[in-house]
Design an enzyme around this catalytic site. Structure first.
Site, PDB file in Angstrom:
ATOM      1  N   LYS A  43       0.840  -1.203   0.000  1.00  0.00           N
ATOM      2  CA  LYS A  43       0.000   0.000   0.000  1.00  0.00           C
ATOM      3  C   LYS A  43       0.876   1.254   0.000  1.00  0.00           C
ATOM      4  CE  LYS A  43      -3.803  -2.511   2.029  1.00  0.00           C
ATOM      5  NZ  LYS A  43      -4.489  -3.003   3.227  1.00  0.00           N
TER       6      LYS A  43
ATOM      7  N   GLN B 284      -5.052  -2.010   9.433  1.00  0.00           N
ATOM      8  CA  GLN B 284      -4.829  -3.286   8.761  1.00  0.00           C
ATOM      9  C   GLN B 284      -5.382  -4.439   9.603  1.00  0.00           C
ATOM     10  OE1 GLN B 284      -3.345  -3.654   5.615  1.00  0.00           O
ATOM     11  NE2 GLN B 284      -3.944  -5.784   5.812  1.00  0.00           N
TER      12      GLN B 284
ATOM     13  N   ASP C 131     -11.441   2.220   3.689  1.00  0.00           N
ATOM     14  CA  ASP C 131     -11.680   0.777   3.597  1.00  0.00           C
ATOM     15  C   ASP C 131     -13.177   0.483   3.496  1.00  0.00           C
ATOM     16  OD1 ASP C 131      -9.665  -1.015   3.303  1.00  0.00           O
ATOM     17  OD2 ASP C 131      -9.305  -1.359   5.443  1.00  0.00           O
TER      18      ASP C 131
END
Ligand code: NAP
Length: 283
Positions: free
Chosen positions: A53, A97, A120
């Site tokens: 990322k 994460q 997200d």
């Protein structure tokens, strides 16, 4: 033999378009999209994803900030970091994460993220807006699946779509997205009776179970579009999907490979969501 849905190629196209738009935003408004990624613990797969990322952000001309915390980090430490990032005007996207160490509650942390920065797409505000058909940020992996189908001109309307897996991250949001595209959606899980009787009816079959090679040729209808979301790491470090690729490819019309299918699309959609967040702030 199935045609390959080349996620690597399409993700490259999305990422180039995002980089161009980011440059326009920077030149026109002086805004550089900024993404913050919070990693807790030393899960090797998560470390690889976070590095991926960061590198994608750098290539797109984004600012990226990674916070790497020990596995012993407390919920209040994380909430303090998230609070600071919510207030930071240089940061447009925040992600935690997953998976997290067991003592941390993902719901509490995700709900602490400003929904405008929840790139997200997992905050209940954003999942709720997906539910009502007016999405704001949508989860990256299912968005990547839809983008891939769109780019290959695969019409979803009226199709029987079957998803194996009902996680909040993949299966459930994807079901809503396919429904919004007028597919007839069936979701399967570990309690589904006679799974193959359901999957074999699918025009579009999505495997998101995390079970290597569980979708075999016998479970797939001739001519089906097969999307493999699974990313299962073997002991030698290689990654395999949930679909027994070679036997399924003989029956499917289209199929995604692993690696090189849905995985690269996920990162591309994360960049797209972060750019959207920055553009929204820019008005
Ligand atoms: P998850 O939270 O573990 O959910 C797995 C789902 O699959 C559950 O709903 C489970 O059913 C169902 N399932 C598992 N084995 C099954 C079986 N044998 N038959 C029927 N259903 C079964 O996993 P996830 O986070 O959604 O991830 C799924 C896979 O996608 C993993 O391999 C993950 O690494 C991968 N992934 C890839 C990307 C990407 O970028 N490509 C992104 C996210 C995830 P129950 O609900 O009944 O337990």
């Amino acid at each position: 033999m199935a045609l390959i849905l080349d996620g690597k190629k399409i993700a490259g196209e999305v990422r180039r378009a995002v980089a161009e738009e980011a440059l326009t935003l920077k030149d026109g408004r002086g805004i550089t999209p900024g993404l913050a990624v919070i990693l807790v613990g030393d899960n090797p797969a998560s470390q690889i994803y976070v590095r991926g990322k960061e590198s994608a952000c750098a290539k797109a001309g984004f600012l990226s900030r990674a916070f790497s915390l020990s596995a012993a980090a407390t919920e209040s430490e994380l909430l303090a970091i998230i609070g600071g990032l919510n207030r930071d005007p240089a940061i447009h996207g925040i992600l935690v994460q997953l998976p997290l160490p067991r003592h941390l509650r993902p719901d509490i942390l995700i709900e602490a993220i400003d929904p405008a920065k929840d790139v997200d797409g997992l905050h209940p505000f954003n999942t709720g807006r997906l539910f009502t058909g007016n999405p704001y940020h949508t989860a990256c992996t299912p968005s990547g699946v839809i983008e891939l189908l769109d780019r290959y001109g695969i019409d979803m309307a009226g199709k029987d779509a079957v998803i194996v897996g009902r996680s909040n991250l993949v299966g459930k949001p994807l079901a809503l997205m396919l429904l919004a595209r007028n597919a007839t959606v069936t979701m399967c899980h570990t309690k589904t009776h006679n799974l193959s009787a359901v999957t074999v009816r699918a025009d579009i079959l999505v495997a998101a179970a995390g079970s290597p090679g569980m979708v075999t040729g016998a479970m797939v209808k001739e001519g089906a579009v097969v999307i493999d979301v699974g990313m299962n790491r073997r002991d030698d470090g290689s990654v395999v999907g949930d679909v027994a690729f070679s036997e399924v490819a003989r029956k499917a019309s289209y199929i995604t490979p692993v690696p090189g299918g849905v995985g690269p699309m996920t990162i591309a959609m994360l960049l797209r969501n972060t750019l959207n967040a920055a553009q929204r702030i820019a008005g």
